[in-house]
Design a protein around this motif. Sequence first.
Motif, mmCIF file in Angstrom:
data_model
loop_
_atom_site.group_PDB
_atom_site.id
_atom_site.type_symbol
_atom_site.label_atom_id
_atom_site.label_comp_id
_atom_site.label_asym_id
_atom_site.label_seq_id
_atom_site.Cartn_x
_atom_site.Cartn_y
_atom_site.Cartn_z
ATOM 1 N N ASN A 30 0.839 -1.218 0.000
ATOM 2 C CA ASN A 30 0.000 0.000 0.000
ATOM 3 C C ASN A 30 0.865 1.256 0.000
ATOM 4 O O ASN A 30 1.709 1.430 0.882
ATOM 5 C CB ASN A 30 -0.900 0.039 1.244
ATOM 6 N N GLU A 31 0.589 2.122 -0.944
ATOM 7 C CA GLU A 31 1.353 3.361 -1.063
ATOM 8 C C GLU A 31 0.528 4.513 -0.486
ATOM 9 O O GLU A 31 -0.688 4.583 -0.705
ATOM 10 C CB GLU A 31 1.625 3.614 -2.553
ATOM 11 N N TYR A 32 1.181 5.396 0.271
ATOM 12 C CA TYR A 32 0.504 6.583 0.800
ATOM 13 C C TYR A 32 1.286 7.807 0.322
ATOM 14 O O TYR A 32 2.258 8.216 0.982
ATOM 15 C CB TYR A 32 0.420 6.525 2.338
ATOM 16 N N PRO A 33 0.923 8.370 -0.819
ATOM 17 C CA PRO A 33 1.714 9.458 -1.401
ATOM 18 C C PRO A 33 1.937 10.596 -0.396
ATOM 19 O O PRO A 33 1.012 11.003 0.317
ATOM 20 C CB PRO A 33 0.852 9.917 -2.582
ATOM 21 N N GLY A 34 3.178 11.040 -0.354
ATOM 22 C CA GLY A 34 3.539 12.094 0.597
ATOM 23 C C GLY A 34 3.967 11.547 1.947
ATOM 24 O O GLY A 34 4.573 12.262 2.754
ATOM 25 N N TYR A 35 3.635 10.284 2.230
ATOM 26 C CA TYR A 35 3.960 9.672 3.532
ATOM 27 C C TYR A 35 4.918 8.489 3.389
ATOM 28 O O TYR A 35 5.924 8.417 4.101
ATOM 29 C CB TYR A 35 2.685 9.177 4.229
ATOM 30 N N ALA A 36 4.559 7.546 2.547
ATOM 31 C CA ALA A 36 5.372 6.328 2.438
ATOM 32 C C ALA A 36 5.097 5.628 1.119
ATOM 33 O O ALA A 36 3.943 5.566 0.679
ATOM 34 C CB ALA A 36 5.056 5.371 3.589
ATOM 35 N N ALA A 37 6.175 5.084 0.530
ATOM 36 C CA ALA A 37 6.006 4.184 -0.622
ATOM 37 C C ALA A 37 5.524 2.840 -0.085
ATOM 38 O O ALA A 37 5.635 2.559 1.117
ATOM 39 C CB ALA A 37 7.340 4.022 -1.345
ATOM 40 N N ALA A 38 5.003 2.003 -0.979
ATOM 41 C CA ALA A 38 4.508 0.691 -0.547
ATOM 42 C C ALA A 38 5.649 -0.155 0.008
ATOM 43 O O ALA A 38 6.733 -0.204 -0.566
ATOM 44 C CB ALA A 38 3.856 -0.018 -1.728
ATOM 45 N N GLN A 39 5.366 -0.807 1.126
ATOM 46 C CA GLN A 39 6.326 -1.747 1.699
ATOM 47 C C GLN A 39 6.345 -3.003 0.825
ATOM 48 O O GLN A 39 5.292 -3.426 0.343
ATOM 49 C CB GLN A 39 5.817 -2.147 3.089
ATOM 50 N N PRO A 40 7.512 -3.619 0.624
ATOM 51 C CA PRO A 40 7.508 -4.882 -0.130
ATOM 52 C C PRO A 40 6.729 -5.956 0.631
ATOM 53 O O PRO A 40 6.516 -5.830 1.839
ATOM 54 C CB PRO A 40 8.988 -5.241 -0.238
ATOM 55 N N MET A 41 6.327 -7.017 -0.065
ATOM 56 C CA MET A 41 5.485 -8.036 0.556
ATOM 57 C C MET A 41 6.274 -8.924 1.529
ATOM 58 O O MET A 41 5.689 -9.682 2.287
ATOM 59 C CB MET A 41 4.814 -8.908 -0.518
ATOM 60 N N ALA A 42 7.584 -8.832 1.512
ATOM 61 C CA ALA A 42 8.387 -9.610 2.471
ATOM 62 C C ALA A 42 9.653 -8.823 2.810
ATOM 63 O O ALA A 42 10.099 -7.996 2.029
ATOM 64 C CB ALA A 42 8.760 -10.964 1.877
ATOM 65 N N GLY A 43 10.165 -9.085 3.996
ATOM 66 C CA GLY A 43 11.509 -8.612 4.326
ATOM 67 C C GLY A 43 11.602 -7.324 5.116
ATOM 68 O O GLY A 43 12.699 -6.922 5.476
ATOM 69 N N GLN A 44 10.481 -6.638 5.400
ATOM 70 C CA GLN A 44 10.587 -5.412 6.192
ATOM 71 C C GLN A 44 9.764 -5.526 7.479
ATOM 72 O O GLN A 44 8.655 -6.066 7.471
ATOM 73 C CB GLN A 44 10.106 -4.206 5.388
ATOM 74 N N ASN A 45 10.298 -4.973 8.556
ATOM 75 C CA ASN A 45 9.601 -4.958 9.856
ATOM 76 C C ASN A 45 9.727 -3.551 10.430
ATOM 77 O O ASN A 45 10.754 -3.237 10.999
ATOM 78 C CB ASN A 45 10.269 -5.902 10.872
ATOM 79 N N TRP A 46 8.705 -2.737 10.299
ATOM 80 C CA TRP A 46 8.822 -1.379 10.839
ATOM 81 C C TRP A 46 8.610 -1.357 12.340
ATOM 82 O O TRP A 46 8.963 -0.406 13.005
ATOM 83 C CB TRP A 46 7.849 -0.431 10.126
ATOM 84 N N ILE A 47 7.978 -2.411 12.854
ATOM 85 C CA ILE A 47 7.984 -2.650 14.300
ATOM 86 C C ILE A 47 8.327 -4.126 14.461
ATOM 87 O O ILE A 47 7.694 -4.983 13.852
ATOM 88 C CB ILE A 47 6.644 -2.254 14.976
ATOM 89 N N ARG A 48 9.379 -4.418 15.202
ATOM 90 C CA ARG A 48 9.754 -5.825 15.368
ATOM 91 C C ARG A 48 9.726 -6.178 16.851
ATOM 92 O O ARG A 48 10.060 -5.345 17.708
ATOM 93 C CB ARG A 48 11.115 -6.126 14.738
ATOM 94 N N VAL A 49 9.292 -7.386 17.118
ATOM 95 C CA VAL A 49 9.149 -7.817 18.515
ATOM 96 C C VAL A 49 10.400 -8.608 18.905
ATOM 97 O O VAL A 49 10.731 -9.611 18.276
ATOM 98 C CB VAL A 49 7.880 -8.672 18.698
ATOM 99 N N ILE A 50 11.097 -8.103 19.906
ATOM 100 C CA ILE A 50 12.305 -8.778 20.394
ATOM 101 C C ILE A 50 11.879 -9.790 21.453
ATOM 102 O O ILE A 50 11.098 -9.469 22.356
ATOM 103 C CB ILE A 50 13.289 -7.766 21.035
#
Length: 274
Positions: A30-50
């Motif tokens: 999902n892309e939010y113009p002006g805020y963020a490009a679309a996250q790829p479908m795998a491989g990114q964690n903007w919040i990760r649980v340790i």
Amino acid sequence: MAKYGMVIDCNKCNGCYNCFLTCRDEFAGNEYPGYAAAQPMAGQNWIRVIERERGRYPKVKVSYYPVTCAQCEDAPCIKAAENNAVYRRPDGIVIIDPVKARGQKQIVLACPYRVIDWNEELQVPQKCLLCAHMLDRGEKEPRCVESCPTGALVFGDMDDPNSAISRLLAKSKTEVLHPEYGLEEKVRYISLPRRFVAGTVIYGDKDECAGGVEVTLSHDGKTQKTTTNGFGDFEFEGLAADMEYTLKIAAKGYKPQELKALTKVDVYLGEIVL
Ligand code: SF4
Ligand code: SF4
């Protein structure tokens, strides 16, 4: 103008990963113009649980806490960006401009928290933006906070003395994840896992668990007391790492015991026989 921040209560985090999943649901593809490009479908964690496993058998426990962009006031990612590609909004949220930041891989490396991901396909750095796109359309909280079933995440205006986050900050001892970075982070933690010292007290003559026995822990003139439970177990949590603590165990009619515990790791002293 609001000044947004987040408090994470590690006592309440049970590692359910709802925060991670709802973040992925919001941004993956999902892309939010002006805020963020679309996250790829795998491989990114903007919040990760340790997930941290602690102690040794039979005293083992797991502590959880999420890590995300700390929304630093003194943000190295802003300094590393060219062309004002990373900026702090008046409400304190640090945004990576998805167009201006294209090709600027140095932004990823500038963050000491390592919470910026590189989108290889779009050639753009990406990270948590506290769901600024939702806040700007009138929502009250980021998706991760909404979805947390235990209330471990509290978001809000730190400048409003009546907000939930301000009330929590006023009554709680909070800290940032890495105070040594000195970045004036707006994400703060309650009860980050530190070290524990635990043991089990036994009456040797009766071969029974010693319940209700007073245990005193001291270091550098400061003492804490606790009492063993019905199984003879005791525990001191939230201790400093790499310290030598002295424990005194005293039960009426038995010779007092004194032990040392060095908190290089969490310490289980095993069975202590009176
Ligand atoms: S935690 Fe990293 S990405 Fe977030 S504001 Fe600080 S330096 Fe930037
Ligand atoms: S949703 Fe809440 S309880 Fe679940 S992992 Fe995230 S912070 Fe922890």
